[in-house]
Design a protein around this motif. Sequence first.
Motif, PDB file in Angstrom:
ATOM      1  N   ALA A   1     -14.880 -41.562 114.408  1.00 41.76           N
ATOM      2  CA  ALA A   1     -13.957 -41.860 115.500  1.00 41.76           C
ATOM      3  C   ALA A   1     -12.624 -41.173 115.228  1.00 41.76           C
TER       4      ALA A   1
ATOM      5  N   PHE B   1     -17.625 -49.189 116.572  1.00 44.90           N
ATOM      6  CA  PHE B   1     -17.744 -48.761 117.958  1.00 44.90           C
ATOM      7  C   PHE B   1     -17.530 -49.904 118.946  1.00 44.90           C
TER       8      PHE B   1
ATOM      9  N   ASP C   1     -12.820 -50.527 122.123  1.00 42.89           N
ATOM     10  CA  ASP C   1     -12.670 -49.486 123.123  1.00 42.89           C
ATOM     11  C   ASP C   1     -11.222 -49.429 123.575  1.00 42.89           C
TER      12      ASP C   1
ATOM     13  N   HIS D   1     -14.526 -42.840 120.594  1.00 40.22           N
ATOM     14  CA  HIS D   1     -15.885 -42.657 120.107  1.00 40.22           C
ATOM     15  C   HIS D   1     -16.794 -42.683 121.327  1.00 40.22           C
TER      16      HIS D   1
ATOM     17  N   GLN E   1     -18.424 -44.991 122.723  1.00 34.06           N
ATOM     18  CA  GLN E   1     -18.359 -46.195 123.530  1.00 34.06           C
ATOM     19  C   GLN E   1     -16.918 -46.578 123.844  1.00 34.06           C
ATOM     20  N   SER E   2     -15.997 -45.639 123.715  1.00 35.37           N
ATOM     21  CA  SER E   2     -14.585 -45.963 123.910  1.00 35.37           C
ATOM     22  C   SER E   2     -14.228 -46.199 125.371  1.00 35.37           C
TER      23      SER E   2
END
Length: 586
Positions: free
Chosen positions: A39, A181, A184, A195, A197-198
């Motif tokens: 990330a 992850f 967010d 990343h 799933q941000s």
Amino acid sequence: MRAPSMVLKAFFPTCCASADSGLLVGRWVPGQSSAVILAVVHFPFIPIQVKELLAQVQKASQVQVSVLGTWCHRQQEPEESLGHFLEGLGAIFSHDPWLQLCRERGTKLWSCKAMYYQMPNTLDTPTEDQVMLIFYDQRKLLLSWLHPPRELPDCQTGDTTASTGGLADVFDTVARSEMLFRNDQFDEGPVRLSHWQSEGVEASILVELAKRASGPVCLLLASLLSLISAASACRLWKLWPLSFIRSKLSTCEQLQHRLKHLSLIFSTEKAQSPMQLMRKANMLVSVLLDVALGLLLLSWLHSNNRIGQLANALVPVADRVAEELQYLLQWLMGAPAGLKMNRALDQVLGRFFLYHIHLWISYIHLMSPFIEHILWHVGLSACLGLTVALSILSDIIALLTFHIYCFYVYGARLYCLKIYGLSSLWRLFRGKKWNVLRQRVDSCSYDLDQLFIGTLLFTILVFLLPTTALYYLVFTLLRLLVITVQGLIHLLVDLINSLPLYSLGLRLCRPYRLAAGVKFRVLEQEAGRPLRLLMQINPLPYSHVVHTYRLPSCGCHPKHSWGTLCRKLFFGELIYPWRQREDKQD
């Protein structure tokens, strides 16, 4: 001492290529001189809060996550002073090597450096290594499972697929860093990350309700299945003849097999590995498909009064089969194919078998008023699954052809007795005998009376052998025909039981979930620029998916080799298609 001018590998997620400038967070793999970037931490941030977040991730995932370097996206940050500020962060987050990744302003060119600040040298200046930048899809890598090399085919010469041994750490790092992850850009936490799933986690109310209700439902069903298992393991079922009947019926074997599957599916224990999770999913899909096909069969049987039609056609078919057997026996009692048989033995065997056919026809006509009710209740069993209905069909075929089985047993036993008698008398002529204690053939001396009686018996058995062999041959062919039909039914049942349908569907729809390895595609290779590669996942071949995830079948029939089968047929040994694989054969 570190070798000068090393080439380091930096695995960079493609989802962070357009992220704002910040810190690179990931894991350093010293044994492979590679860095797995997970990330990017964005400004503004407080260093102590970043360190606390990384400490929480390390404690939860047991992965040594740390700040590996800086990321500068000059296309979004035009200030020239930002680069000097990012270089100064190396003093706060000390790590050797310190990566400096930068994307040039207005272009697609990249620059990568690996600086060593803490390594002593004579000039007191930081040393620098070359960096190979490898892009990877973080979401696919997180959801995929890299299979061991022993389950894969041997790599051919010139294959560009990378070895799975060096990539196991990369897959494992991404898979175990799932906690990182969960943050967010919509969270109100002190640290903002980029990343895969941000942008936020997709959620469904139905999925969440199913997850909430799955625990109590599985607990209730597991309790019911445990009661059924305890009832099936009762000592009453181990008494004769219940234990004998239970071991011979395919329906009992299939019900016991499905009961084991359901007990494993609704078990409250969490799967400890991806293999166990995939096995549960394959069993669940197999059971659902089995029940769905059974319900389709049930609806077809109960529409247009098809059960009544089958019941009305069953008795005429049985009569027709019995008439054909009578014609066959009358043909054998004459001069079949011009062969001269022993008339006395031929008449005895023919009348004996004709009497059995007469008993069988009387039994069928006695049961004819109840056949429709039996078929109606048998059709209801299809709601338990198509495999249960097929197993019942196999048992019904075995019951309807029981007279053919009796003919085969009588002929095989008589033929086997004569074959072993002839072999024993043949050893008598050669002056030998079978030693039962030592299980070998020894020499033996016989007197004149023994040789005379042996010669007389040998002659009688030789002249009676053609008649017995012809009856044995005919009824063996009929028995093999019945076994072939039952074998096709059992193959279909085993196919439904053992085929990994969920794994095959996963391989078809999302092939990256089952990874056999990776391959690299060159994105940029210019002088003075870092080598940029794109890592792509090679899916597992379909044949290896079936081989790896194939479910164990009930195995209610043995597997004979062609040599063993021919030997049994030649010597008149009985063939039991229902024997278990672990049981001893006759």
